[in-house]
Design a protein around this motif. Sequence first.
Motif, mmCIF file in Angstrom:
data_model
loop_
_atom_site.group_PDB
_atom_site.id
_atom_site.type_symbol
_atom_site.label_atom_id
_atom_site.label_comp_id
_atom_site.label_asym_id
_atom_site.label_seq_id
_atom_site.Cartn_x
_atom_site.Cartn_y
_atom_site.Cartn_z
ATOM 1 N N SER A 102 24.604 16.859 5.044
ATOM 2 C CA SER A 102 24.349 17.518 3.764
ATOM 3 C C SER A 102 22.969 17.176 3.201
ATOM 4 O O SER A 102 22.610 17.625 2.104
ATOM 5 N N GLY A 103 22.218 16.356 3.924
ATOM 6 C CA GLY A 103 20.895 15.949 3.462
ATOM 7 C C GLY A 103 20.899 14.742 2.551
ATOM 8 O O GLY A 103 19.881 14.427 1.923
ATOM 9 N N GLY A 104 22.029 14.041 2.458
ATOM 10 C CA GLY A 104 22.160 12.902 1.555
ATOM 11 C C GLY A 104 21.509 11.636 2.069
ATOM 12 O O GLY A 104 20.770 11.644 3.059
ATOM 13 N N LEU A 105 21.822 10.523 1.418
ATOM 14 C CA LEU A 105 21.115 9.270 1.691
ATOM 15 C C LEU A 105 22.043 8.081 1.559
ATOM 16 O O LEU A 105 22.829 7.998 0.613
ATOM 17 N N LEU A 106 21.937 7.146 2.506
ATOM 18 C CA LEU A 106 22.676 5.888 2.484
ATOM 19 C C LEU A 106 21.720 4.732 2.230
ATOM 20 O O LEU A 106 20.708 4.592 2.915
ATOM 21 N N THR A 150 18.124 4.233 3.817
ATOM 22 C CA THR A 150 17.171 3.388 3.108
ATOM 23 C C THR A 150 17.879 2.073 2.780
ATOM 24 O O THR A 150 18.868 1.727 3.444
ATOM 25 N N PHE A 151 17.407 1.346 1.770
ATOM 26 C CA PHE A 151 18.027 0.080 1.386
ATOM 27 C C PHE A 151 18.412 0.105 -0.093
ATOM 28 O O PHE A 151 17.613 0.480 -0.945
ATOM 29 N N GLY A 152 19.653 -0.293 -0.363
ATOM 30 C CA GLY A 152 20.143 -0.492 -1.727
ATOM 31 C C GLY A 152 20.720 -1.890 -1.795
ATOM 32 O O GLY A 152 21.939 -2.071 -1.783
ATOM 33 N N GLY A 187 0.777 -1.241 0.000
ATOM 34 C CA GLY A 187 0.000 0.000 0.000
ATOM 35 C C GLY A 187 0.802 1.281 0.000
ATOM 36 O O GLY A 187 0.215 2.366 0.082
ATOM 37 N N ASN A 188 2.128 1.182 -0.109
ATOM 38 C CA ASN A 188 2.946 2.377 -0.009
ATOM 39 C C ASN A 188 4.061 2.363 -1.048
ATOM 40 O O ASN A 188 4.363 1.327 -1.646
ATOM 41 N N LEU A 189 4.681 3.518 -1.237
ATOM 42 C CA LEU A 189 5.749 3.649 -2.216
ATOM 43 C C LEU A 189 7.003 2.930 -1.732
ATOM 44 O O LEU A 189 7.541 3.247 -0.669
ATOM 45 N N VAL A 190 7.470 1.963 -2.529
ATOM 46 C CA VAL A 190 8.642 1.170 -2.173
ATOM 47 C C VAL A 190 9.669 1.298 -3.295
ATOM 48 O O VAL A 190 9.378 0.978 -4.448
ATOM 49 N N ILE A 191 10.876 1.766 -2.941
ATOM 50 C CA ILE A 191 11.919 2.035 -3.931
ATOM 51 C C ILE A 191 13.194 1.318 -3.535
ATOM 52 O O ILE A 191 13.724 1.532 -2.437
ATOM 53 N N SER A 192 13.698 0.485 -4.418
ATOM 54 C CA SER A 192 15.008 -0.129 -4.214
ATOM 55 C C SER A 192 16.059 0.790 -4.821
ATOM 56 O O SER A 192 16.078 1.014 -6.034
ATOM 57 N N LEU A 193 16.954 1.300 -3.986
ATOM 58 C CA LEU A 193 17.910 2.312 -4.436
ATOM 59 C C LEU A 193 19.051 1.737 -5.261
ATOM 60 O O LEU A 193 19.720 2.474 -5.985
ATOM 61 N N VAL A 196 23.782 14.115 -2.150
ATOM 62 C CA VAL A 196 24.279 12.971 -2.904
ATOM 63 C C VAL A 196 23.895 11.687 -2.176
ATOM 64 O O VAL A 196 23.293 11.719 -1.104
ATOM 65 N N MET A 197 24.260 10.555 -2.762
ATOM 66 C CA MET A 197 23.887 9.261 -2.212
ATOM 67 C C MET A 197 25.087 8.333 -2.096
ATOM 68 O O MET A 197 26.035 8.435 -2.871
ATOM 69 N N ILE A 198 25.045 7.473 -1.128
ATOM 70 C CA ILE A 198 25.853 6.261 -1.091
ATOM 71 C C ILE A 198 24.822 5.144 -1.202
ATOM 72 O O ILE A 198 24.164 4.801 -0.234
ATOM 73 N N THR A 199 24.617 4.625 -2.403
ATOM 74 C CA THR A 199 23.431 3.812 -2.664
ATOM 75 C C THR A 199 23.506 2.392 -2.118
ATOM 76 O O THR A 199 22.469 1.773 -1.877
ATOM 77 N N HIS A 200 24.723 1.863 -1.921
ATOM 78 C CA HIS A 200 24.829 0.481 -1.443
ATOM 79 C C HIS A 200 26.138 0.305 -0.676
ATOM 80 O O HIS A 200 27.195 0.132 -1.251
#
Length: 421
Positions: A281-285, A324-326, A61-67, A253-257
Amino acid sequence: MTSTRGFAQHTGYRGYRSFDYLRPGADYRDFEWTSEIDRLPLYDLGLDEAQAERAENLLQGNLVISLHDHPQVFPLDMSLAVEYGRTGRFPVGFEGLSFSGLDVVFDNLAGPTGCIMSHYSWTWADVAYDIGHRLADLSHQDYVRIVRSVADIRAIQGSGHLGWVLALEAASMIDNDLDRLDVLYGWGVRQMGLVYNESNLLGGGLKEYSDGGLTRFGHRAVRRMNQLGISIDLSHAGDRTSIDAIAASEVPVMITHAGARGVWPSERMKPDHVLRALAESGGLLGIEAAPNSTMAPEHPGHTIESVMRHFEYCVELMGIDYVTFGPDTLYADHGKIHTEFAALFGSTIASPVPASGVDPRSRVGVENVSAAKAEHCAGMENPTECFRNAIGWLVKHGYSDLDILKVIGGNTMRVLEQSWL
């Protein structure tokens, strides 16, 4: 429809298999392929009925994104993996993905295993073939929809279709030609790593004993990627290059995995100061799940428990808004892929080694874990099961719905809204 495991299936999938428009064995080299469904026994999280129902509702029921994933199918006989990599034609696991619950997947294509023109991949010709074959395949089906904007992602949720983001793990193939970034963007690439393990013209890789940081050309590339709207990935960059790129980028920026070096002392993991800088910096792992990557001394072997040890460490260090998850998974015996291609590339698999930024003393207590290499990460072995089991684990361990929604897609959308045009 449901699978033999009782998983709900995307309604938009109608049975297409890669290259159905061609004749296998005549128009392209055919292999005996790994099964996308039930390659391994279903991992038991030990959820009770209420927990299982809540987890499935959150997934569906929700937005699911594999990074970060490589959602393709490899040969069943992994001794043929290098030959497969040289064909340039890699089938997608459409059927397996249709049971995943994912709304969007970041497809990192063949990555370093695409070796048509060069044994070492990442040549311009290799990448052009890789992207071109994938786009040709996707153009002959209607289940997957190419994603080029945040609006495309919003439109895909709940449609029964799967959003597809083209991504690359390195920018090595642009050589010294900045305009090649524009070409890649035109082809649909929306996320790209700067460096893959070994240094290139942009910066230092994590395999190097000394990381010189982001080069002048690397600074220009970061600026151009910001201007185009290509998200920057630092998963395989060295520590100094990572810090430099975080500072140089005008958008998060991201560190995706990857995972935390504070949990597992490998150069493949990121140290605390890089993770803090990323969050500030507001990025994402994106937390990695490829075999023998996000391991933990207190969890022998490699399972979802060791992956989630990295998750919890990073959430405590960075805050839940920045994780998140990559998973970095595929449909194959991933451990054997490492073995086959490590010899070709002259590289080793992520293991505790005293490389740059890794204190050899921190290896105490990990030797017994690393001695027996994991063939796969139990519970997060392929794109079909990763997010279903991650959500189930979070439900079992008392995370709120709000926090779960952040780490399965909400955090990714926040960064994309700032970094994509």
